[in-house]
Write an enzyme that holds these catalytic residues in place. Structure first.
Site, mmCIF file in Angstrom:
data_model
loop_
_atom_site.group_PDB
_atom_site.id
_atom_site.type_symbol
_atom_site.label_atom_id
_atom_site.label_comp_id
_atom_site.label_asym_id
_atom_site.label_seq_id
_atom_site.Cartn_x
_atom_site.Cartn_y
_atom_site.Cartn_z
ATOM 1 N N GLY A 122 -27.422 36.035 8.487
ATOM 2 C CA GLY A 122 -28.772 35.911 7.952
ATOM 3 C C GLY A 122 -29.591 34.847 8.659
ATOM 4 O O GLY A 122 -29.120 34.121 9.529
ATOM 5 N N ARG A 150 -32.153 29.578 9.925
ATOM 6 C CA ARG A 150 -33.184 28.582 10.254
ATOM 7 C C ARG A 150 -34.503 29.261 10.586
ATOM 8 O O ARG A 150 -35.318 28.748 11.345
ATOM 9 C CB ARG A 150 -32.730 27.692 11.405
ATOM 10 C CG ARG A 150 -32.370 28.437 12.681
ATOM 11 C CD ARG A 150 -31.988 27.468 13.773
ATOM 12 N NE ARG A 150 -31.680 28.160 15.016
ATOM 13 C CZ ARG A 150 -31.959 27.677 16.218
ATOM 14 N NH1 ARG A 150 -32.584 26.526 16.340
ATOM 15 N NH2 ARG A 150 -31.610 28.336 17.299
ATOM 16 N N ASP A 164 -28.526 22.768 9.459
ATOM 17 C CA ASP A 164 -29.671 22.018 8.940
ATOM 18 C C ASP A 164 -30.959 22.836 8.954
ATOM 19 O O ASP A 164 -31.989 22.384 8.450
ATOM 20 C CB ASP A 164 -29.864 20.715 9.719
ATOM 21 C CG ASP A 164 -30.110 20.933 11.212
ATOM 22 O OD1 ASP A 164 -30.356 22.093 11.627
ATOM 23 O OD2 ASP A 164 -30.057 19.947 11.971
ATOM 24 N N ARG A 199 -42.730 32.762 16.193
ATOM 25 C CA ARG A 199 -42.578 33.899 17.092
ATOM 26 C C ARG A 199 -42.996 35.188 16.401
ATOM 27 O O ARG A 199 -43.001 35.300 15.178
ATOM 28 C CB ARG A 199 -41.155 33.983 17.637
ATOM 29 C CG ARG A 199 -40.074 34.270 16.627
ATOM 30 C CD ARG A 199 -38.724 34.317 17.321
ATOM 31 N NE ARG A 199 -37.644 34.653 16.400
ATOM 32 C CZ ARG A 199 -36.369 34.718 16.743
ATOM 33 N NH1 ARG A 199 -36.008 34.477 17.984
ATOM 34 N NH2 ARG A 199 -35.443 35.039 15.859
ATOM 35 N N ASP A 248 -25.834 40.701 15.896
ATOM 36 C CA ASP A 248 -26.930 40.117 15.125
ATOM 37 C C ASP A 248 -28.081 39.669 16.018
ATOM 38 O O ASP A 248 -29.118 39.217 15.513
ATOM 39 C CB ASP A 248 -26.427 38.934 14.276
ATOM 40 C CG ASP A 248 -25.722 37.875 15.106
ATOM 41 O OD1 ASP A 248 -24.660 38.188 15.662
ATOM 42 O OD2 ASP A 248 -26.225 36.746 15.192
ATOM 43 N N ASN A 249 -27.912 39.794 17.340
ATOM 44 C CA ASN A 249 -28.974 39.442 18.276
ATOM 45 C C ASN A 249 -29.505 40.657 19.032
ATOM 46 O O ASN A 249 -30.137 40.503 20.077
ATOM 47 C CB ASN A 249 -28.467 38.404 19.285
ATOM 48 C CG ASN A 249 -28.130 37.077 18.639
ATOM 49 O OD1 ASN A 249 -28.702 36.726 17.615
ATOM 50 N ND2 ASN A 249 -27.204 36.349 19.220
ATOM 51 N N ASP A 303 -33.997 36.625 20.138
ATOM 52 C CA ASP A 303 -33.059 35.502 20.034
ATOM 53 C C ASP A 303 -32.705 34.909 21.395
ATOM 54 O O ASP A 303 -31.576 35.012 21.870
ATOM 55 C CB ASP A 303 -31.794 35.914 19.270
ATOM 56 C CG ASP A 303 -32.064 36.108 17.789
ATOM 57 O OD1 ASP A 303 -33.040 35.513 17.295
ATOM 58 O OD2 ASP A 303 -31.325 36.841 17.133
#
Length: 488
Positions: free
Chosen positions: A86, A89, A121, A172, A248-249, A258
């Site tokens: 998911g 960030r 983070d 983006r 996932d990319n 990505d």
């Protein structure tokens, strides 16, 4: 036409995405803004380079037309399946409609923790933001489908990686950020109804023609296979290495997405890897078609229950669709390299000529970009232009003689050939050492001079001005970059 905002993905609700607000940053300030893209999206000028714009693109003060959500997806990371990844960030703020009616995601990357951050983070250091801004905009200028950079801001906070680095946020834009991993996430939950809902949504948004097919979900698979096969061929023709081609990319829309440890090759080497985390060369330049095909097979697996209730029949239909990838990819690559060599319509008979030039480049460690760009200067005289890149002059002369004979068959003038070749062979790519230098200047003392210079020059990659000529030079041995890194 008026500014038009949609929230079609957010409207699907859970489990497709989860609401999430960005985390406020200390002292946001502008790094870059893309007015051409803003105009295409009809973004109100109140957000163009203003304090109001900083509030939007930092996430500190979102306008009421935004509805931030984090998209849910899974993925195979270097071959190992992770059932939940998911947007750890990133936050989708809205979908903006351009003048043609096309929807584009507006996404903040580095906006703080989300429900999918796990132990991260949710932030991004300045370097990866500047890299993605430059490379994604360069890809657009090169004619390759890609996410784009609308804005970048410095946060005023520090991000801890190996060292403390200035934090930044990238805004983006993409036709969508839906990935193969999005389908894997739903398939792993075993909820066919939700999977069907999502597949119908993707068809409606990206491939509406599939809805009229006798088997819409098979048609969706075929459409994504075709889009990715063409995209990978475009990467290969430019010497581009994505670096982290996990499921996932890989986007459903067929856009490059990505940008992490990505790079354009300098000296041509099919086994070239830059990504520090790709220690076994899984995503090397020459492996990209194979890995894209592998990823698409994982996508096909998610669609099997939708393609047919009969598992055996579903597998047979999906397998047949997947077998088209190599044909489409190889045909497109041949056509693209053919044009780079000045052959307007390359056929299978041209493959030995193409292959032999690539082999010649490898054996002589020729710079990938210059080996094609300088070739137009060799049309009239094979002792000029690209000839200077090859130590083995005998092999060059032999190949160049065959090449000139092939060009002569087309009956075009040298001037026409040179013009057509220069229109597809860039004089400038985002060179690794130049990007690294721009990041170093920006990170160490806030100097964006080289970043801005690169950004402006990369808008016209097929025309390099005299004052920017050194930006197109390959690195010296001391300037060569061995490894690139992602920002997580």
């Amino acid at each position: 036409m008026p500014f038009a905002v949609h929230h079609t993905l957010a409207a699907l609700g859970s489990p497709f995405s989860l609401p999430c607000q960005p985390t406020a940053v200390a002292a946001p300030q502008w790094l870059a803004f893309n007015p051409e893209l803003a105009a295409q999206l009809r973004l109100p000028q109140a957000f163009w380079g203003t304090d109001t714009g900083v509030g939007l693109f930092s996430g500190n003060n979102l306008p009421d037309w935004t509805k931030p959500v984090a998209h849910a997806y899974a993925g195979h990371q270097f071959g190992h399946f992770v059932p939940q990844l998911g947007d750890g960030r990133a936050l989708l703020l809205a979908e903006l409609e351009d003048e043609s009616g096309q929807l584009f995601d507006l996404q903040l990357k580095g906006a703080g923790q989300t429900p999918f951050s796990r132990r991260g983070d949710g932030r991004s250091p300045l370097g990866p933001v500047l890299r993605e801004y430059l490379v994604s905009e360069a890809m657009h200028a090169l004619g390759v489908p890609t996410t784009r950079a609308l804005a970048a801001v410095l946060t005023g906070d520090w991000v801890q990686r190996e060292t403390a680095e200035p934090g930044a946020i990238l805004c983006r834009v993409a036709k969508s950020h839906i990935r193969i991993g999005s389908f894997q996430y739903l398939a792993a939950q075993g909820d066919t109804a939700q999977l069907t809902t999502f597949a119908d949504y993707v068809i409606q948004r990206h491939y509406p023609g599939c809805a009229n097919s006798a088997n819409p979900y098979l048609a969706l698979l075929e459409a994504v296979i075709s889009a990715q096969a063409v995209l990978i061929a475009q990467w290969m023709s430019l010497g581009f290495i994505h670096g982290v081609m996990n499921t996932d990319n890989m986007s459903i829309s067929g856009e490059t997405i990505d940008y992490g440890p990505c790079a354009f090759m300098d000296s041509f080497n099919p086994a070239q890897v830059y990504s520090f985390i790709d220690r076994n060369g899984r995503y090397a330049w020459g492996n990209q078609p194979k890995m894209a095909s592998w990823n698409l097979a994982r996508f096909a697996e998610t669609l099997l229950p939708l393609i047919s209730d009969n598992t055996e029949q579903a597998v047979a239909l999906a397998t047949k669709a997947l077998q088209q990838f190599n044909l489409i990819n190889e045909t497109e690559f041949r056509a693209l390299i053919g044009k780079k060599l000045g052959i307007s319509e390359a056929t299978a008979a041209d493959e030995p000529l193409i292959r032999d030039y690539l082999n010649l480049m490898v054996k002589n460690s020729a710079d990938f970009t210059l080996a094609f760009r300088l070739l137009s200067q060799s049309v009239a005289d094979i002792n000029q232009g690209a000839a200077t890149l090859f130590n083995d002059q005998t092999a060059w002369q032999q190949w160049a003689g065959r090449w000139q004979q092939r060009l002569a068959e087309q009956g075009l003038t040298s001037a026409d050939l040179q013009s057509s070749m220069d229109a597809v062979n860039p004089a400038l790519i985002p060179r690794n050492h130049q990007i690294a230098k721009a990041i170093e200047f920006a990170t160490s003392d806030g100097d964006l001079t080289l970043f801005n210079r690169l950004h402006n020059a990369l808008k016209t990659p097929f025309m390099l001005s005299e004052q920017d000529e050194e930006l197109g030079h390959p690195p010296t041995p001391q300037q060569c970059i061995s490894n690139t890194f992602c920002g997580t």
